[in-house]
Design a protein around this motif. Structure first.
Motif, PDB file in Angstrom:
ATOM      1  N   TYR A  76       0.815  -1.205   0.000  1.00  0.00           N
ATOM      2  CA  TYR A  76       0.000   0.000   0.000  1.00  0.00           C
ATOM      3  C   TYR A  76       0.857   1.267   0.000  1.00  0.00           C
ATOM      4  O   TYR A  76       0.607   2.207  -0.761  1.00  0.00           O
ATOM      5  N   GLY A  98      -7.830   2.538   1.339  1.00  0.00           N
ATOM      6  CA  GLY A  98      -6.846   2.213   0.318  1.00  0.00           C
ATOM      7  C   GLY A  98      -6.112   0.939   0.677  1.00  0.00           C
ATOM      8  O   GLY A  98      -5.864   0.072  -0.162  1.00  0.00           O
ATOM      9  N   LEU A  99      -5.796   0.832   1.950  1.00  0.00           N
ATOM     10  CA  LEU A  99      -5.094  -0.340   2.432  1.00  0.00           C
ATOM     11  C   LEU A  99      -5.953  -1.597   2.224  1.00  0.00           C
ATOM     12  O   LEU A  99      -5.464  -2.649   1.795  1.00  0.00           O
ATOM     13  N   VAL A 142      -5.772  -2.776  -1.316  1.00  0.00           N
ATOM     14  CA  VAL A 142      -4.558  -3.532  -1.612  1.00  0.00           C
ATOM     15  C   VAL A 142      -4.670  -4.946  -1.051  1.00  0.00           C
ATOM     16  O   VAL A 142      -4.299  -5.932  -1.687  1.00  0.00           O
ATOM     17  N   TRP A 169       2.152   2.058  -3.281  1.00  0.00           N
ATOM     18  CA  TRP A 169       1.133   2.038  -4.316  1.00  0.00           C
ATOM     19  C   TRP A 169       0.236   3.268  -4.248  1.00  0.00           C
ATOM     20  O   TRP A 169      -0.279   3.752  -5.254  1.00  0.00           O
ATOM     21  N   ALA A 170       0.057   3.778  -3.018  1.00  0.00           N
ATOM     22  CA  ALA A 170      -0.958   4.805  -2.765  1.00  0.00           C
ATOM     23  C   ALA A 170      -0.725   6.078  -3.573  1.00  0.00           C
ATOM     24  O   ALA A 170      -1.664   6.669  -4.092  1.00  0.00           O
ATOM     25  N   TYR A 172      -0.621  -4.714  -9.573  1.00  0.00           N
ATOM     26  CA  TYR A 172      -2.010  -4.749  -9.133  1.00  0.00           C
ATOM     27  C   TYR A 172      -2.931  -5.078 -10.304  1.00  0.00           C
ATOM     28  O   TYR A 172      -3.776  -5.966 -10.250  1.00  0.00           O
TER      29      TYR A 172
END
Length: 1066
Positions: free
Chosen positions: A651, A668-669, A672, A654-655, A742
């Motif tokens: 995360y 968001g976490l 993921v 990636w965020a 992802y």
RNA sequence: GGGCCCGUGGCUCAGCCUGGUCAGAGCGCCCGCCUGAUAAGCGGGAGGUCCGGGGUUCGAAGCCCCGCGGGCCCA
């Protein structure tokens, strides 16, 4: 052999604990390192976090980035130096220890517990925090040498600092100077520019206007403004700008008529503020005022001012300075060279004394307010000036004022003797070296950095404190100095040591000397007070140590060589230096990134790292800083505990792009985590079947396997993925890497490939078609797990251990090589075609949905209308996939004949022809098609001519009723809705199959269990179902289907008007 | 006052380096689907002046200039 997965569900907590234990038991970390021992060197340098006690999300982000890079480089084959570091000296710890021991002042330290005990406590504190933080980093899966961190408090490290300072001295870059600096009256030490950065806080201070009487002129005054009345006793001049216009203003006051001198531009504002009316009577340039003498308003209270006035030509006069602005005040600046940076500089020019009647604790040393803390004296001074009639106006102001970064005490400006590194002399060299040798990520940070260097001054490195690298400067009574570069040198030069105030002479012989020193002072410890004891002799003169310690930022600045124990150990330095890569938060751009380059250019004439990356801050979901007062702090432990290490790590990378601020979001976490969950499901599904079939890829010959298009497609995709991920990491565009992974996992692998091959997996026996699918999945994992290992080391390891290790033999996924894309398998044409297939399937599903035809019911025909050659090829080559996914008997490319319905465009015709509109409309209704075909024409109606075009028409396509259509990019999909009896029967069979399957599941039957099915339903259903009995039997593993009373486990299904019963056959 | 970054549906963000695939994802909302990955999975819908304005170009969310708003650093 592949085994049934240990966990059916993705549970990061359990899985990660298991993998932690696995690594520990097998000493995997050391093995990974050893496996790359002969690789090319890669010197990663850890920016040492300060041992403040606990890590926060920002520190976690920082280390997660570092760990990912380290693992990536390791897989690429580099022998990566991955020693963590800790910044362990400095004021913050001193302050904490003082608080813990209840000490209030520096004097308390010296007299109450003694410097040696104080140092011992600081050391304990630092080491203890180091331990705590180490555990937290380990918890995140950070693979660094935790047993061997570099510590700024080790003798070797300190000595490295001494070596550096000696170099500086030899080059003439170390000097003592009197300067006005920020001073903390509580910590009793000077603070450097960079320590004050960002420590400006809003504070209320006095804001006063004071009039200084012009000498020899009745009722004429210089008007000044200040927010620090306490500096008035040290006033020595008034500065004006030579080029600005100034005015003499006649004002009416309680005392009658007076003349005030004010900058012309500020007259109105100032008079307004002090509430006095006046008019300008004379104007002149600032330089005209130079030399004008005034009467010091506190001369009686500070007799020293009388001496200055007699001894110094320019004391109590107007002087000129370019730094004067018209932003606030009066344009006449009260100047105290002992208490202001610019005051000091302009004072030097006019030969004014540096007068600062204030002691280390911020109290006056003389005069009327002797012994009073200067800030406390403010109101008293104001009151006193009022009594004496010099105060024009007293108010308050809210402004930003610097505070001590550790104890939050407001700072004062004060002139003191300090030691400097003359960075100003090597600035150009720093910029040049940086330009030539360092790569910045992202690139624009370099611009920011260069600006920072350009603006920075000399580096004040002395601090009047205890817990730090002792300044290795010894000096004689009259100020001659010598800089000691090592412990060995110190011992060699030493002639005596001072122990408990007693002088102990030392013997000549080096070893003898060492023995005596150890006996009297204990083992080598380059901290205070140990080193304070040494008395050395250089050129026949005895010298004692300057008691200061070094600014803690210097400690980390030398990390690239000090962590290698250079110069005590030269070998590592020669092998590794300079560092290949560093990465830190944006606050370090003007701090660590800079202090390193400055120190390195001083010591080695070049910069100490080759590549540097910057990341942002972690904020909360709303974009606010996390702070205790807002109560929005999220601890890394909490995140790990709730969601797991792998999701957390992925995360954070990636965020958002790393150089921007990261707004931490639980949602968001969770997203993921869902992706990892999907990956896990793919694994569980594949591994389950593979284990049932004892799948062994090493026994297969890939060239003989009947790969299908989708197999070649996913292999092409995963090879392309390698490129994206690698490029993302290499260019520090980390979201490019993580988002590619992802997307691959969710879209390509799970939503598409697995969906396509599921049925192939269900086939029993050694079906080559199934084996080709297995082999493909296995290959995909072989690449994907390598790509994911740096990001999500736990789940990658777990899957690796079961799916790949039995065949690859390598003990850990982290010991594998980074994959290389196989250009042969990349087939862009196929990828494009598949992309169209996906779109056609989407469009088809959408059309079905609108027509309310469930996917379970087959349709007779789907027509794809297109002009695009790739689409045509796709429909041809991938026809099987289309039929299968759309549940259509036939999918063809064709042109669908449709009827055009042509009507008048009322919106156009109406306004244009107004009264004749009806006529035109009637004509169009009848002859619209003629117009459409002609494009435009003139029509004569009732003697008038109308020019008509297609714009006057609305054209609708009318499809045959049995079609439903949907556009996709590249064409249009038509679904034939015609439902034949055959199709109906097939759909219904599927309806029953699904329900029977669900019942099997409710009974928790094994896949291989056989059942007998009994069905109670309508005659019509019965008839339809009879056409597909074999199919139903096969799908549900039924030995028999009996129409009649439902028996055994019975469920009623009103949607299909049936009661179904199943019984297991023993 | 100077430097740098950011400004994309209600929210959080990709895309911008390297101009052309209806401007993408997730969350939230509404409606469905699928079911031998199953306390999961999938699809569809509504929702966008890609901060504003100029320019370059056949073509701009993307490149250039100006402005507005936010952040950071420096003065």
């Amino acid at each position: 052999m592949i085994k049934e997965p240990e966990f059916r569900e993705y549970n990061p907590g359990k899985l990660e604990e298991k993998i932690e234990a696995f690594w520990k038991e097998n000493d995997t970390y050391e093995k990974v390192k050893a496996s790359r021992a002969n690789g090319p060197k890669y010197y990663f340098l850890d920016g040492p976090p300060y041992v403040s006690g606990a890590i926060h999300l920002g520190t976690a982000w920082n280390k997660i980035i570092k760990d990912m890079i380290i693992r990536f480089r390791t897989m690429q084959g580099y022998n990566v130096r991955r020693q963590p570091g800790f910044d362990m000296h400095g004021l913050p710890i001193e302050v904490k220890v003082e608080q813990a021991l209840g000490l209030k002042t520096k004097k308390d330290i010296e007299t109450e517990i003694g410097v040696d005990n104080f140092i011992k406590k600081c050391k304990e504190f630092a080491l203890n925090n180091l331990k705590v933080m180490t555990e937290q980093f380990k918890m995140l899966g950070i693979w660094m040498d935790w047993d061997n961190p570099y510590m700024t408090i080790k003798n070797e490290y300190i000595e490295s600092g001494w070596f550096t300072l000696k170099r500086a001295w030899e080059k003439g870059l170390l000097e003592k100077d009197k300067r006005v600096l920020h001073w903390c009256p509580r910590c009793e030490t000077a603070l450097a520019e960079h320590e004050v950065r960002g420590e400006y806080k809003v504070r209320k201070d006095p804001s006063i206007y004071v009039k200084f009487p012009v000498e020899g002129r009745e009722n004429e005054y210089l008007l000044i403004w200040t927010t620090t009345p306490w500096t008035l006793p040290a006033n020595l001049a008034v500065t004006v700008h030579p080029e600005y216009d100034y005015a003499k203003v006649k004002v009416e006051t309680e005392n009658g008529e007076e003349y005030w001198i004010i900058a012309k531009a500020l007259v109105e504002r100032v008079l307004n503020e002090v509430g006095v009316k006046g008019e300008v009577v004379e104007e002149f340039k600032g330089k005209k005022l130079e030399g004008l003498r005034y009467v010091h308003v506190l001369m009686d209270e500070y007799p020293r001012q009388r001496e200055f006035r007699e001894k110094y030509e320019w004391a109590h006069r107007v002087i000129l300075g370019e730094h004067v602005t018209l932003e606030d005040g009066t344009g006449l600046v009260h100047t105290a060279p002992g208490h202001g940076e610019e005051d000091f500089e302009v004072g030097q020019k006019y030969g004014l004394p540096v007068y600062s009647p204030v002691d280390d604790q911020g109290r006056y040393t003389e005069g009327r307010w002797k012994g009073v803390y200067v800030k406390d004296a403010d109101p008293e001074i104001i009151e006193h000036l009022k009594e004496k009639g010099y105060l024009v106006k007293a108010g308050t102001i809210e402004h930003k004022y610097p505070h001590c970064w550790r104890c939050k005490t407001p700072l004062i400006f004060r002139a003191t003797d300090q030691w400097f590194l003359k960075v100003s002399k090597v600035k150009d060299k720093i910029i040049k070296e940086n330009d030539e040798k360092v790569t910045w990520y992202p690139e624009w940070v370099k611009v920011r950095y260069d600006n920072g260097v350009m603006n920075s001054g000399d580096w004040v490195i002395s601090r009047q404190r205890y817990w730090g690298i002792p300044l290795p400067i010894w000096q004689t009574e009259n100020g001659e100095i010598y800089v000691v570069g090592s412990f060995k040198e110190l011992v060699e030069l030493a002639v005596a040591i001072e122990v408990d105030g007693e002088r102990v002479e030392l013997p000549e012989d080096y070893n003898e000397k060492l023995r005596v020193i150890e006996e009297k002072l204990g083992p080598e410890d380059l901290h205070r007070p140990y080193v304070d004891a040494f008395i050395i002799k250089v050129n026949g003169k005895e010298m004692r140590r300057v008691k200061d310690v070094v600014d803690v930022w210097f400690d980390s600045g030398i990390a690239s060589w000090a962590s290698l124990d250079y110069p005590r150990n030269k070998e590592l330095f020669e092998k590794l230096w300079p560092a290949d890569f560093i990465v830190e938060g944006e606050d370090q751009v003007t701090k660590w990134f800079y202090s390193q380059q400055a120190a390195s250019v001083i010591a080695f004439n070049t910069v100490p790292y080759r590549a540097v990356a910057m990341h942002g801050y972690v904020l909360d979901e709303k974009g606010d800083k996390m702070s205790k007062s807002l109560g929005n702090i999220i601890r890394p432990e909490e995140v790990v505990q709730k969601e797991g290490r792998d999701p957390f790590r992925f995360y954070m990378l990636w965020a958002t792009n790393p150089w921007e601020n990261l707004r931490f979001s639980w949602k968001g976490l969770a997203q993921v985590k869902r992706m990892l969950n999907i990956l896990w499901n793919v694994y569980v599904l594949s591994a389950t079947y593979m284990s049932l079939d004892n799948f062994d890829p090493t026994k297969l010959k890939p060239e003989e396997l009947p790969f299908r298009e989708e197999d070649r497609w996913i292999l092409s995709r995963v090879n392309g993925l390698i490129k994206d991920v690698e490029e993302g990491i290499e260019t520090f565009r980390l979201t490019k890497a993580t988002r590619a992974i992802y997307n691959f996992v969710v879209e390509d692998l799970s939503r598409w490939y697995i969906r396509l091959i599921r049925k192939r997996m269900w086939v029993e026996g050694d079906d080559p078609d199934k084996l080709a699918a297995y082999y493909t999945v296995w290959k995909v994992f072989d690449v994907l797990l390598r790509l994911m290992a740096p990001f999500t080391p736990y789940i990658a390891e777990e899957i690796y251990q079961n799916m790949l290790r039995p065949f690859l033999g390598v003990e850990s996924v982290h010991m594998l090589d980074w994959p290389k894309p196989d250009e042969e398998t990349i087939d862009e044409e196929l990828e494009r075609e598949m992309e169209y297939v996906r779109r056609i399937v989407e469009a088809g599903s959408s059309a079905r949905q609108r027509a309310k035809i469930k996917l379970r019911y087959p349709v007779r025909r789907i027509i794809v209308e297109t002009e695009d050659e790739t689409v045509k090829k796709a429909v041809e080559r991938l026809n099987r996939i289309l039929r299968d996914q759309l549940n259509a008997k036939e999918v063809v490319v064709e042109k669908v004949e449709r009827e055009l319905v042509i009507k008048p465009n009322f919106a156009k015709v109406g306004p244009e022809f107004k009264g004749d509109a009806k006529l035109v409309i009637a004509w169009i209704n009848e002859h619209g098609r003629e117009l459409y075909e002609a494009g435009e024409m003139d029509v004569k109606l009732e003697g008038k001519t109308f020019h008509l075009t297609r714009e006057h028409l609305t054209i609708e396509e009318k499809l045959p009723d049995f079609f439903v259509a949907e556009d996709f990019e590249g064409g249009r999909v038509f679904v034939d809705k015609t439902l034949t009896r055959e199709l109906l029967a097939e759909g219904l069979a599927r309806e029953f199959v699904r329900r029977i399957q669900e019942m099997r599941k409710r009974l928790d039957l094994d896949v291989n269990d056989r059942i007998v099915v009994t069905i109670e339903t309508t005659d019509e259903n019965r008839e339809l179902l009879s056409e597909n009995l074999d199919y139903i039997k096969k799908e549900t593993r039924a030995t028999e289907i009996i129409f009649g009373e439902a028996k055994g486990f019975v469920v009623e299904w009103p949607e299909v008007q049936a009661k179904i019963g199943i019984e297991k056959v023993e």
